[in-house]
Structure formats: C-alpha cells, structure tokens
Design an enzyme around this catalytic site. Structure first.
Site, PDB file in Angstrom:
ATOM      1  CB  VAL A   1      25.189  14.790 -73.209  1.00 20.67           C
ATOM      2  CG1 VAL A   1      26.198  13.659 -73.089  1.00 20.67           C
ATOM      3  CG2 VAL A   1      24.884  15.381 -71.846  1.00 20.67           C
TER       4      VAL A   1
ATOM      5  CE  LYS B   1      18.088  18.298 -81.277  1.00 19.67           C
ATOM      6  NZ  LYS B   1      18.148  17.361 -80.130  1.00 19.67           N
TER       7      LYS B   1
ATOM      8  CB  THR C   1      17.611   8.946 -69.289  1.00 12.02           C
ATOM      9  OG1 THR C   1      18.498   9.917 -68.713  1.00 12.02           O
ATOM     10  CG2 THR C   1      18.415   8.022 -70.160  1.00 12.02           C
TER      11      THR C   1
ATOM     12  CG  PHE D   1      31.420  13.345 -64.297  1.00  9.11           C
ATOM     13  CD1 PHE D   1      30.565  13.025 -63.244  1.00  9.11           C
ATOM     14  CD2 PHE D   1      32.210  12.350 -64.822  1.00  9.11           C
ATOM     15  CE1 PHE D   1      30.525  11.730 -62.719  1.00  9.11           C
ATOM     16  CE2 PHE D   1      32.183  11.052 -64.313  1.00  9.11           C
ATOM     17  CZ  PHE D   1      31.340  10.744 -63.257  1.00  9.11           C
TER      18      PHE D   1
ATOM     19  CD  GLU E   1      22.499  22.603 -69.422  1.00  9.07           C
ATOM     20  OE1 GLU E   1      22.066  23.743 -69.671  1.00  9.07           O
ATOM     21  OE2 GLU E   1      21.764  21.624 -69.244  1.00  9.07           O
TER      22      GLU E   1
ATOM     23  CE  LYS F   1      25.798  12.176 -64.338  1.00  8.09           C
ATOM     24  NZ  LYS F   1      26.151  13.168 -65.274  1.00  8.09           N
TER      25      LYS F   1
ATOM     26  CB  CYS G   1      21.832  17.070 -64.436  1.00 15.65           C
ATOM     27  SG  CYS G   1      22.279  16.887 -66.166  1.00 15.65           S
TER      28      CYS G   1
ATOM     29  CE  LYS H   1      25.395  25.541 -65.446  1.00 18.81           C
ATOM     30  NZ  LYS H   1      26.456  24.618 -65.118  1.00 18.81           N
TER      31      LYS H   1
HETATM   32  C1  UDX Z   1      25.473  19.172 -63.144  1.00 19.67           C
HETATM   33  C2  UDX Z   1      26.795  18.559 -62.653  1.00 19.67           C
HETATM   34  O1  UDX Z   1      27.630  19.585 -62.126  1.00 19.67           O
HETATM   35  C3  UDX Z   1      27.494  17.850 -63.796  1.00 19.67           C
HETATM   36  O2  UDX Z   1      28.662  17.225 -63.326  1.00 19.67           O
HETATM   37  C4  UDX Z   1      26.529  16.809 -64.357  1.00 19.67           C
HETATM   38  O3  UDX Z   1      27.084  16.088 -65.396  1.00 19.67           O
HETATM   39  C5  UDX Z   1      25.247  17.474 -64.810  1.00 19.67           C
HETATM   40  O4  UDX Z   1      24.669  18.168 -63.720  1.00 19.67           O
HETATM   41  P1  UDX Z   1      24.718  21.369 -64.426  1.00 19.67           P
HETATM   42  O5  UDX Z   1      23.318  20.888 -64.250  1.00 19.67           O
HETATM   43  O6  UDX Z   1      25.134  21.890 -65.751  1.00 19.67           O
HETATM   44  O7  UDX Z   1      25.769  20.202 -64.073  1.00 19.67           O
HETATM   45  O8  UDX Z   1      24.931  22.557 -63.398  1.00 19.67           O
HETATM   46  P2  UDX Z   1      25.781  22.860 -62.094  1.00 19.67           P
HETATM   47  O9  UDX Z   1      26.804  23.872 -62.404  1.00 19.67           O
HETATM   48  O10 UDX Z   1      26.230  21.637 -61.424  1.00 19.67           O
HETATM   49  O11 UDX Z   1      24.665  23.596 -61.208  1.00 19.67           O
HETATM   50  C6  UDX Z   1      23.452  22.924 -60.875  1.00 19.67           C
HETATM   51  C7  UDX Z   1      22.530  23.825 -60.108  1.00 19.67           C
HETATM   52  O12 UDX Z   1      23.033  24.045 -58.799  1.00 19.67           O
HETATM   53  C8  UDX Z   1      22.328  25.225 -60.703  1.00 19.67           C
HETATM   54  O13 UDX Z   1      20.959  25.562 -60.614  1.00 19.67           O
HETATM   55  C9  UDX Z   1      23.172  26.122 -59.834  1.00 19.67           C
HETATM   56  O14 UDX Z   1      22.700  27.448 -59.780  1.00 19.67           O
HETATM   57  C10 UDX Z   1      23.018  25.423 -58.493  1.00 19.67           C
HETATM   58  N1  UDX Z   1      24.128  25.698 -57.556  1.00 19.67           N
HETATM   59  C11 UDX Z   1      25.402  25.314 -57.875  1.00 19.67           C
HETATM   60  C12 UDX Z   1      23.880  26.326 -56.339  1.00 19.67           C
HETATM   61  O15 UDX Z   1      22.728  26.663 -56.026  1.00 19.67           O
HETATM   62  N2  UDX Z   1      24.926  26.542 -55.474  1.00 19.67           N
HETATM   63  C13 UDX Z   1      26.194  26.166 -55.762  1.00 19.67           C
HETATM   64  O16 UDX Z   1      27.072  26.394 -54.924  1.00 19.67           O
HETATM   65  C14 UDX Z   1      26.447  25.537 -56.999  1.00 19.67           C
END
Ligand code: UDX
Length: 449
Positions: free
Chosen positions: A19, A43, A94, A161, A164, A216, A272, A332
């Site tokens: 972030v 880093k 956090t 928001f 990744e 959030k 997250c 993901k």
């Molecule tokens: C998330 C929020 O989207 C973002 O706004 C916040 O700031 C941080 O957390 P992120 O953790 O990067 O972002 O991934 P995201 O794309 O949201 O996917 C989270 C998880 O949900 C992944 O494991 C993904 O595979 C899963 N997922 C997502 C599903 O299983 N089905 C879906 O339809 C969408």
C-alpha cells in the site's frame, strides 16, 4: 486523463509495503514530491535503486520513471520523510492479533515518530486499515495530549481500496477517494493533494473520521459476504443440480446486485479480506453489537475448501499415497502473494490426509514453498501433472485457461480434474478423458462464455 497537480505538495509515506509503495508511486505520478520511509533499510535500498520488492503489474516501470524525475525518493529516517512534509501517510501493517483484533502498535509508533519529527503544521493520514475509533487515539498520540499552535497535527482517515494485481490502476483511477477529517484545514489539504484525481472525474467523498474508518471495514466485509453468498449458493446448486454460473449471471444482471464478486470457487484469501473480516467482527463485539453474519461469512469460506476436498476425495478415493497437482498457488491471479491463499489451505489439508502435493504458479511458487515447505514445485503445469492422480485448479490465472488437456492427461497417473475456479470447459475436459468436477456446477456442464 490525469494531469499534474497545479500546486505540488511534499508528502511523506511511512511504511513502504504494498500500500505504501503504491501510494508513493501514484502521488509522485501526479507531480507531488514524495519521500517513502521504511525502517527496513534493505527495502529502502532496493526501492531507491529501482527494484520493486513485490509483483504488481506496471509498478516496476512507474518506480523507475518516478525515481528518474527526482520527485520520488526513499529513506530509512522518519525525520527526512516528515520534516518538510505537508502531509504524512501512515501505511504500516495492522496484522491480526491471535484474538483476531487488529494490532495497532505500528500505527501508534508511527504516530509518535511523526509527532517527534514534525516541524510545522502537518496532516497525518491513516492509510492502513484500522478499526473505527483509531483516529481519536492517533490524534491524542500525535498531539501529545495538548494542541500545539505552531505544529498543528491533524489526523485524517483516507482508506485505500486497492486490489492486488490491479493496485496501480486502482490508485491512479479509483472509484472514489474517501477522506474523513475533523477540521476545515485538513479537508483543504486533502483536496489540494487529490486535485489531479478530482479533475480527472474521481468522486471525493468527505466524511467524519470514524465513518471513513468504518466504511473501509464495511466495504471489505460486504465484498467477502458477496463471495460467501455465492459459495453457499454453489453448495445449493450442487445439491439441486442447478448451475451457479447461470444463477450468478442472472443475479449479476440486476444492477442493484452487480455482477462482480459473484465468482464461486475456493473462496477468498489474501491479506485483507480474512484479516479485515475478523477485525471487524472483534470491533463489533467491542462496540456491543456482535455481528454474527460476519462469522458466517468466514465459515462459508472455510466450507468452500471442504467442498473442494470432498470433490478430490470423490475422484481419487483415498488420499494416502496419491499425488495431487495444484495449479495456481497465489491467493488470486496477477500477484505473487500467497498470504491466506485458499490454494495453500487446500495443500495443508491434502498433506494432512497423506497426499503428496505438487504445485505450479506463474510467479508465486517460491513464496508458496516458503509457507508450505512440504509442497513440491513444478516449472509448468505439465510437469505438475506428471504422475498426478488429480489436478486442482486453484487460482484463475489466464495462462491456465489454455491448457493442452490432451498432453496433461497423458502425463497423469489418473485423469481427474477438480476445477476450483470454474475456469475450464467441462465438456472439453470430459472429451479429453478427464473426470471433471467444477464448483457449484453439474459435472457435465461447460464454461460460460
Ligand atoms: C481486496 C479489496 O478488493 C480491496 O478493495 C481492498 O483494499 C483490499 O482487499 P485484494 O485482497 O487485493 O483486494 O483482492 P480481491 O481482488 O478483492 O480478491 C480477494 C479474494 O476474493 C481473492 O482470493 C479472490 O480470488 C477472491 N474472489 C474474488 C472470489 O473468490 N470470487 C470473486 O468473485 C472475487
């Protein structure tokens, strides 16, 4: 189109994780002078020499570009990042405590260091995800209990928001920018900071600090709820013979529901959602309004892994002595992050039941093996499939959509395929001789275009 700021500011960013670094890059990209600061001098060295310490599409190039402009620098000294700054972002971790509550020690520490290093009025921004009410503690910490007329330090909540894998695009072209503040001066400074984004058409939502903090957690928990809802439906589809992909398509066509985050599969992971969900749960308990729906969201997410395990057992029978190939290890696609990855949870269950587990991921292999040392790594999906009794698709990487099923099958000890992300075409897999199982779909069904 994003245009450079009319009145560039000086910005400090404390904590250069995912972030923090993306915050540095996006603010430098619109013309602000940015100093990223991290206690980890290795880093800092890496970033200062143009090496991005994580995988994020487009970020490496932007880092090199912004370093070359001279607007972006990195330091291990808080005073360097703070003393000339108009705004300082707190982007430290956090992590969850054993209780599930967010550990805010690093936020407090950052607040103290910022207060110690400030030389003039400063806006101190909570970017890290924190429970509602943190702003009050932080304000008292940075004010040292008494307001200083010269060095007025205003706390602001400005949650990120970022997803990744799409973090750069999300930072440069956000759906909304949320600013929670309690003084006109703080709002003014934040409007100036984000002017290039607002000029580009982004909505700036201004609230009080507690509402911003709560929004959030509420947003992430709601997205997690959407995924768990569709995964619970997937179990119902399996029991009834319906197809979750069709059901989700119908639901998603209603704009009140929306088609995103209705993808059934192995459930959510990452740093997250699981962490924020439990922190939000603890917060609601502490506030005297326990929110049992949140616990249910987490339970259904665990169920998704159990459902996949049941499918694997169904096709290979006993797991002892069997070889299972996991395709995709990151939580993901488009990230090398394996934190709370459903693939690794599955790997641990399979290992515990006596299977040998081999994994392939385009970028996350080494990180996955770091977390699960018993996991064997393969260089490509075909090597992973060799002598395997079952393949499990765990992450929806694009490169896994185009697998040569004929070749995969020829290398396997038994042609079993559990599609944990409903990524492949069932009839094609069946035609290639596989016993194919998807999530929430009849076994014979094809992928939905
Ligand atoms: C998330 C929020 O989207 C973002 O706004 C916040 O700031 C941080 O957390 P992120 O953790 O990067 O972002 O991934 P995201 O794309 O949201 O996917 C989270 C998880 O949900 C992944 O494991 C993904 O595979 C899963 N997922 C997502 C599903 O299983 N089905 C879906 O339809 C969408």
């Amino acid at each position: 189109m994003l245009r450079p700021s009319n009145s560039p500011m000086t910005v400090g960013v404390i904590g250069t994780g995912h972030v923090g670094t993306i915050t540095c890059l996006s603010l430098a990209a619109v013309g602000h002078r940015v100093v990223g600061c991290d206690a980890d001098s290795e880093k800092v060295k890496a970033l200062a020499s143009g090496r991005l310490p994580f995988h994020e599409p487009g970020a490496q190039e932007l880092l090199e570009e912004q370093l070359a402009t001279g607007r972006l620098t990195f330091t291990a000294e808080t005073t360097v990042a703070v003393s000339d700054a108009d705004v300082v972002f707190i982007c430290v971790g956090t992590p969850a405590r054993a209780s599930g509550e967010a550990n805010l020690l690093a936020v407090e520490q950052a607040g103290r260091e910022i207060a110690g290093a400030a030389t003039g009025p400063l806006v101190v921004v909570e970017k890290s995800t924190v429970p509602a009410g943190t702003g009050g503690h932080l304000q008292r910490t940075v004010s040292g209990g008494h307001p200083d007329p010269v060095r007025t330090l205003d706390v602001v909540s400005n949650p990120e928001f970022l997803r990744e894998g799409r973090a750069l695009n999300d930072a440069l072209h956000p759906d909304r920018i949320l600013v929670g503040a309690s003084s006109p001066r703080a709002f003014e400074v934040m409007r100036r900071l984000y002017q290039p984004f607002v000029d580009d058409g982004v909505q700036l939502i201004e609230t009080d600090i507690i509402s911003a903090e709560l929004a959030k957690h509420a947003s992430n928990a709601f997205l997690a709820l959407k995924i768990s809802y569709v995964n619970a439906l997937a179990r119902l589809c399996e029991a009834s013979g319906a197809d979750i992909e069709a059901v989700a398509r119908v639901m998603g066509a209603d704009p009140r529901i929306g088609s995103e985050f209705l993808g059934a599969g192995l459930g959510f992971g990452g740093y997250c959602f699981p962490k924020d969900l439990s922190a939000f749960q603890r917060l609601s308990e502490r506030l005297g309004y326990p929110f049992p729906m949140l616990a249910e969201v987490a339970r259904i997410n665990d169920d998704a892994i159990q459902a996949a395990m049941a499918k694997i057992r169904d096709v290979v029978w006993n797991l002892e002595g069997k070889r299972v190939a996991l395709l995709g290890l990151a939580f993901k696609p488009d990230t090398d992050d394996v934190r709370f990855s459903p693939a690794l949870t599955l790997a641990r269950h399979l290992l515990a039941e006596g299977a040998t587990v081999v994994g392939f991921d385009p970028v996350a292999g080494a990180a996955a093996q770091g977390d699960v040392p018993e996991l064997e790594l393969a260089a490509d999906p075909y090597e992973a499939a060799t002598d395997a009794h079952c393949i499990v698709v765990c992450t929806a990487w694009d490169e896994l959509r185009e697998l040569d099923l004929q070749e995969l099958g020829e290398r396997m000890a038994a042609k079993n395929l559990v599609d944990g992300r409903n990524l492949l075409d069932g009839p094609t897999a069946t035609a290639a001789g596989f016993t194919y199982r998807a999530m929430g779909r009849p076994d014979s069904i094809g992928s939905v275009p």
